[in-house]
Motif scaffolding. Structure first.
Motif, PDB file in Angstrom:
ATOM      1  N   THR A  72      -5.750  11.822  17.306  1.00 19.64           N
ATOM      2  CA  THR A  72      -5.307  12.641  18.441  1.00 19.64           C
ATOM      3  C   THR A  72      -5.002  14.012  17.871  1.00 19.64           C
ATOM      4  O   THR A  72      -4.355  14.124  16.824  1.00 19.64           O
ATOM      5  N   ARG A  73      -5.490  15.053  18.546  1.00 24.72           N
ATOM      6  CA  ARG A  73      -5.422  16.401  17.974  1.00 24.72           C
ATOM      7  C   ARG A  73      -4.398  17.266  18.690  1.00 24.72           C
ATOM      8  O   ARG A  73      -4.254  17.198  19.917  1.00 24.72           O
ATOM      9  N   TRP A  74      -3.688  18.048  17.919  1.00 27.78           N
ATOM     10  CA  TRP A  74      -2.861  19.117  18.447  1.00 27.78           C
ATOM     11  C   TRP A  74      -3.397  20.370  17.769  1.00 27.78           C
ATOM     12  O   TRP A  74      -3.078  20.632  16.609  1.00 27.78           O
ATOM     13  N   ALA A  75      -4.260  21.089  18.484  1.00 29.29           N
ATOM     14  CA  ALA A  75      -5.072  22.145  17.883  1.00 29.29           C
ATOM     15  C   ALA A  75      -4.249  23.210  17.174  1.00 29.29           C
ATOM     16  O   ALA A  75      -3.261  23.705  17.721  1.00 29.29           O
ATOM     17  N   THR A  76      -4.639  23.550  15.958  1.00 25.92           N
ATOM     18  CA  THR A  76      -4.059  24.716  15.287  1.00 25.92           C
ATOM     19  C   THR A  76      -5.132  25.772  15.061  1.00 25.92           C
ATOM     20  O   THR A  76      -4.848  26.953  15.057  1.00 25.92           O
ATOM     21  N   HIS A  77      -6.374  25.360  14.851  1.00 27.94           N
ATOM     22  CA  HIS A  77      -7.474  26.299  14.595  1.00 27.94           C
ATOM     23  C   HIS A  77      -8.653  25.904  15.479  1.00 27.94           C
ATOM     24  O   HIS A  77      -9.256  24.855  15.247  1.00 27.94           O
ATOM     25  N   ALA A  85     -12.633  18.634  18.805  1.00 25.82           N
ATOM     26  CA  ALA A  85     -11.904  17.366  18.654  1.00 25.82           C
ATOM     27  C   ALA A  85     -12.385  16.670  17.379  1.00 25.82           C
ATOM     28  O   ALA A  85     -13.520  16.857  16.946  1.00 25.82           O
ATOM     29  N   HIS A  86     -11.512  15.870  16.781  1.00 21.14           N
ATOM     30  CA  HIS A  86     -11.887  15.090  15.590  1.00 21.14           C
ATOM     31  C   HIS A  86     -12.420  13.744  16.061  1.00 21.14           C
ATOM     32  O   HIS A  86     -12.080  13.332  17.158  1.00 21.14           O
ATOM     33  N   PRO A  87     -13.136  12.982  15.286  1.00 16.73           N
ATOM     34  CA  PRO A  87     -13.574  13.205  13.905  1.00 16.73           C
ATOM     35  C   PRO A  87     -14.620  14.320  13.769  1.00 16.73           C
ATOM     36  O   PRO A  87     -15.332  14.637  14.718  1.00 16.73           O
ATOM     37  N   ASN A 100      -4.977  15.634   9.914  1.00 19.87           N
ATOM     38  CA  ASN A 100      -3.751  16.191  10.512  1.00 19.87           C
ATOM     39  C   ASN A 100      -3.282  17.325   9.642  1.00 19.87           C
ATOM     40  O   ASN A 100      -3.336  17.207   8.419  1.00 19.87           O
ATOM     41  N   GLY A 101      -2.761  18.377  10.258  1.00 22.98           N
ATOM     42  CA  GLY A 101      -2.166  19.440   9.468  1.00 22.98           C
ATOM     43  C   GLY A 101      -3.041  20.676   9.425  1.00 22.98           C
ATOM     44  O   GLY A 101      -3.917  20.878  10.280  1.00 22.98           O
ATOM     45  N   ILE A 102      -2.816  21.481   8.396  1.00 24.16           N
ATOM     46  CA  ILE A 102      -3.487  22.779   8.319  1.00 24.16           C
ATOM     47  C   ILE A 102      -4.030  22.978   6.906  1.00 24.16           C
ATOM     48  O   ILE A 102      -3.328  22.732   5.923  1.00 24.16           O
ATOM     49  N   THR A 124     -12.697  24.622  13.721  1.00 24.24           N
ATOM     50  CA  THR A 124     -11.494  24.059  13.083  1.00 24.24           C
ATOM     51  C   THR A 124     -11.430  24.385  11.586  1.00 24.24           C
ATOM     52  O   THR A 124     -12.451  24.629  10.951  1.00 24.24           O
ATOM     53  N   ASP A 125     -10.218  24.329  11.063  1.00 23.00           N
ATOM     54  CA  ASP A 125     -10.020  24.389   9.605  1.00 23.00           C
ATOM     55  C   ASP A 125     -10.484  23.077   8.962  1.00 23.00           C
ATOM     56  O   ASP A 125     -10.926  23.034   7.817  1.00 23.00           O
ATOM     57  N   THR A 126     -10.414  22.001   9.759  1.00 23.06           N
ATOM     58  CA  THR A 126     -10.723  20.643   9.283  1.00 23.06           C
ATOM     59  C   THR A 126     -12.130  20.490   8.731  1.00 23.06           C
ATOM     60  O   THR A 126     -12.340  19.786   7.732  1.00 23.06           O
TER      61      THR A 126
END
Ligand code: GLU
Length: 279
Positions: A72-77, A85-87, A100-102, A124-126
């Protein structure tokens, strides 16, 4: 920062992942997705918005397999959207990850990867993690080694789970600063960013150090230097309904009404003869 899940075993990965995502719903999120290894390929389904959007998509495109990851994503980038959305995966989805995270240095990593010819699909940064694992895997002996070589290049707080199409029996998990817990089952093992997401499947947990390799029968945990470490397996004594809303309309209401009991439990045994016992 929102939620991540992983499953490896003999059961239906989708069922576990969707139930886990439901149990993580209370954290709030803007999109959700899962990836499952099915018939020789990693299949991804992900949707912006509520979990029901993902569930609807899965009705017409069910994913069946014994290993998978969820998010579940809480967008930062990058804005909340299906694409962000992930994956996320590399170009051929041979390496698929949730995060998760940055990643603080994602811009420089992305530039380096683009210079090597990698094409990015999301904002995303991901996504740098998926491509970096693909790059490192070319010279590594295993997925574990590729992930270990990747994480030393990342700056920031993160938790991530990686799966590899060529090796559909294991998940590699890494964390730095973000919580990640491994749940031990019988012939199956679980990963979650929040132990509450696992209470319906196990009460046996270990908290992750740096990197771990998880199969249905084994959990190997490694420290920052790549040395194998032993982590104690805890029996969680969470309240049975801690992850449910119970009689309350929403989680904030539940939290408010549970405050007297929470304070009582916290102070229990710590005040002796009117004095606070700090030992
Ligand atoms: N930074 C990542 C993103 O924006 C992960 C956010 C999260 O923790 O949900 O996609």
């Amino acid at each position: 920062m929102c939620g991540i899940l992983g499953y490896v075993g003999n059961g239906n990965a989708s069922d576990f992942l969707i139930e886990g995502l439901r149990r993580l719903e209370y954290r709030g999120y803007d999109s959700a997705g899962i990836a499952v290894y099915e018939n020789g390929k990693i299949e991804i389904e992900k949707k912006a918005g509520r979990l029901v959007n993902l569930e609807k998509a899965l009705e017409s495109h069910p994913l069946r397999g014994n290993i998978g990851i969820g998010h579940t994503r809480w967008a930062t980038h990058g804005k909340p959207s299906d694409v962000n959305a992930h994956p996320h995966g590399d170009e051929n989805n041979h390496f698929v990850i949730v995060h998760n995270g940055i990643i603080e240095n994602y811009e420089e990593l992305r530039e380096e990867l683009q210079a090597r010819g990698y094409v990015f699909m999301s904002q995303t940064d991901t996504e740098v993690i998926a491509h970096l694992v693909e790059w490192e895997f070319r010279t590594a002996k295993s997925l574990l080694e590729a992930v270990q070589k990747t994480v030393v290049q990342l700056r920031g707080a993160y938790g991530t789970v990686v799966m590899n199409q060529e090796d559909p029996n294991r998940l590699v998990v890494a964390r730095s600063g973000s919580p990640l817990v491994i749940g031990y089952g019988v012939g199956e093992n679980f990963i979650a960013s929040d132990p509450l997401a696992l209470l319906n499947v196990t009460r046996r947990f270990a908290y992750l150090e740096e990197v771990a390799e998880i199969t249905r029968r084994s959990v190997e945990i490694y420290d920052r230097e790549g040395q194998k470490v032993k982590r104690e397996v805890h029996e969680g004594n969470f309240e049975h309904d801690a992850a449910d809303k119970g009689q309350y309309r929403h989680y904030m209401q539940k939290e408010i009404f549970e405050q007297p009991v929470a304070i009582m439990n916290t102070l229990d045994g710590r005040i002796v003869n009117g004095k606070v016992n700090i030992n």
